[in-house]
Design an enzyme around this catalytic site. Structure first.
Site, PDB file in Angstrom:
ATOM      1  N   ASP A  40       0.541  -1.005  -0.074  1.00  0.00           N
ATOM      2  CA  ASP A  40       0.015  -0.089   0.188  1.00  0.00           C
ATOM      3  C   ASP A  40       0.848   1.272   0.008  1.00  0.00           C
ATOM      4  OD1 ASP A  40      -2.334  -1.526   0.092  1.00  0.00           O
ATOM      5  OD2 ASP A  40      -1.970  -1.820   2.364  1.00  0.00           O
ATOM      6  N   GLU A 214     -11.351  -0.608  -4.508  1.00  0.00           N
ATOM      7  CA  GLU A 214     -10.863   0.197  -3.603  1.00  0.00           C
ATOM      8  C   GLU A 214      -9.680   0.829  -3.639  1.00  0.00           C
ATOM      9  OE1 GLU A 214      -9.038  -2.822  -0.618  1.00  0.00           O
ATOM     10  OE2 GLU A 214      -8.432  -4.062  -2.387  1.00  0.00           O
TER      11      GLU A 214
END
Ligand SMILES: *[C@@H]1O[C@H](CO)[C@@H](O)[C@H](O)[C@H]1NC(C)=O
Length: 454
Positions: A40, A214
């Site tokens: 991430d 997402e």
């Protein structure tokens, strides 16, 4: 809309073992961190460096997300990355208990704000905000409670030209609020973006009819606003939409980067640095890698003339280095282009160093410019027992030896001593520098804090 739970259980079904790979990557620069699993990516350009905030998958094997803290790295050349330790962990948020998931950092009024999703034991997520005076931290909980309670995951933050800040997030929905100038509160209601086919494409799934899944990443370039996101779970690829304002309306742009199949998720972070756009993402490409042991990678790219995205591939090489590394200033040992075997360690006094060094482990530092040549090498080392030596090679881990420095026992793993040795490097040599660690013991040999040539 379904809850994010259904997606979570879909992710659980992805078996780690299914994607296990263990190729040998000694020459590659992707993934950009080899000493731990990172996920991430959230890059931020500040003070002439790129700071890379990441999630952290605990060493595996893991059969689900096992994430306790976040990590920080920085680079001035996009090839050698310095480790800054973990400036934020779940411990900062007493109102949450597990799941240190994908966040992003932004600066405003000389403070740094880090938005992160965290959950309670039942996997009910909220978004928290941590704050620091220094980009490297330490970061503390800014408000002592959730900023957006009962939210979905994956916050992205953006400050528009008029000063209005936006916080977007969501899986499988897409939501935003308008942050106040203080960056730790918001005005108005949470807005749910209508996910239309025109805005976000379509897929053959009634629960998630558009491509959006997402990991939104919002920014502006010229007059165009970009909403990049992880799409089409699972495995996810990276797709995008553009619009005329920070709140759309959004127009679907298509796929930017396909999945390599090594990780069920992907997550994007984009910055422009020294006039080049950079695209950070993650996959499962490190040995032992998979959906729950991910690694951040990096590519450079050019926008198409009309502002649309080119198609990008995951590479092992990553982008070209910007300039070269200066060996005549003190360099932290944890500035690394590639390493094998060893770990980066945060010591008791907060000193970050390279440790867990065993015989044959090595560090590659890319593109070192020995302008005037070199005759002496120094390093700060510590060893409670064993010791050994540092072999200095150019070009490859078994390339030309330019010197060897003995490391004796100093009496403690953090009892630092500077050792020096003669080296022979011709003027105008620019090459990759390899530190190869040698010792008789099968246990840890010694630690290294910094190094420098003369
Ligand atoms: C921020 O912290 C780093 C150490 O992590 C230090 O070198 C630097 O000087 C600090 N910057 C400011 C502006 O205090």
């Amino acid at each position: 809309m379904s809850s994010s739970k259904s997606w979570l259980s879909a992710a659980w079904l992805l078996s780690v073992g299914q994607f296990l790979t263990s190729p040998h990557f000694a020459k590659a620069d992707n993934p950009i961190v080899q000493t731990l699993y990172t996920s991430d990516p959230a890059p931020f350009v500040y003070d002439d460096r790129v700071y890379l905030f990441t999630g952290h998958d605990e060493d595996g094997p893991n059969d689900n997300y096992n994430m306790l803290d976040w990590q920080l790295f920085s680079s001035a050349d996009m090839a050698n990355w310095q480790y800054h330790g973990s400036p934020l962990s779940l411990d900062a948020f007493p109102w949450a208990s597990i799941n240190a998931w994908a966040g992003q950092v932004i600066e405003r009024n000389d403070k740094f704000y880090w938005y992160v999703p965290v959950s309670n034991d039942d996997w009910a997520f909220s978004i928290g905000v941590a704050v620091a005076d220094n980009i490297t931290g330490p970061y503390v909980d800014a408000i002592g409670e959730a900023l957006v309670a009962g939210s979905e995951i994956d916050p992205t933050v953006f400050i528009d030209d008029d000063g209005q800040a936006y916080l977007y997030w969501g899986n499988p929905g897409l939501f935003y609020v308008k942050l106040n100038e203080d960056m730790i509160s918001y005005s108005g209601e949470v807005v749910e973006v209508e996910l239309t086919e025109e805005g976000f494409g379509s897929r053959d799934d009634p629960e998630t009819p558009t491509m959006y899944q997402e990991g939104p990443w919002l920014y502006k370039r010229g007059d165009l606003y970009y909403m990049i996101f992880a799409a089409k779970c699972c495995p996810e690829n990276i797709q995008y939409s553009t619009g005329p304002s920070a709140t759309g309306p959004w127009t679907y742009g298509g796929v930017i980067m396909d999945s390599a199949g090594t990780s069920g998720t992907n997550h994007v972070g984009i910055v422009e640095y020294k006039d080049t756009p950079y695209f950070f993402y993650h996959n499962g490409a490190l040995p032992g890698g998979g959906s729950y042991t991910r690694s951040v990678c990096l590519e450079s790219f050019e926008y198409n003339p009309d502002g649309t995205f080119p198609t990008l591939k995951m590479t092992e090489e990553g982008p070209a280095q910007i300039g070269a590394l200066d060996p005549y200033v003190r360099q932290e040992a944890e500035t690394i282009a590639w390493s094998e075997g060893l770990k980066t360690v945060t010591g008791e006094a907060g000193v970050i160093f390279v440790g867990k060094i065993n015989d044959g482990d090595f560090i590659k530092v890319k593109g070192v410019a020995f302008k005037e040549g070199a005759t002496k090498f120094s390093a700060s080392v510590a060893s409670e027992v064993n010791g050994g030596s540092i072999e200095l090679h150019l070009g490859a881990v078994d390339g030309k030896v330019i010197g060897t420095c003995a490391v004796e026992v100093t009496g403690g793993w953090e009892k630092w001593k500077t050792v020096s040795c003669p080296v022979e490097v011709a003027a105008d040599t620019t090459d990759d520098l390899f530190f190869k660690f040698i010792g008789d013991s099968a246990d840890d040999l010694f630690n290294v804090d910094w190094w420098q040539f003369e």
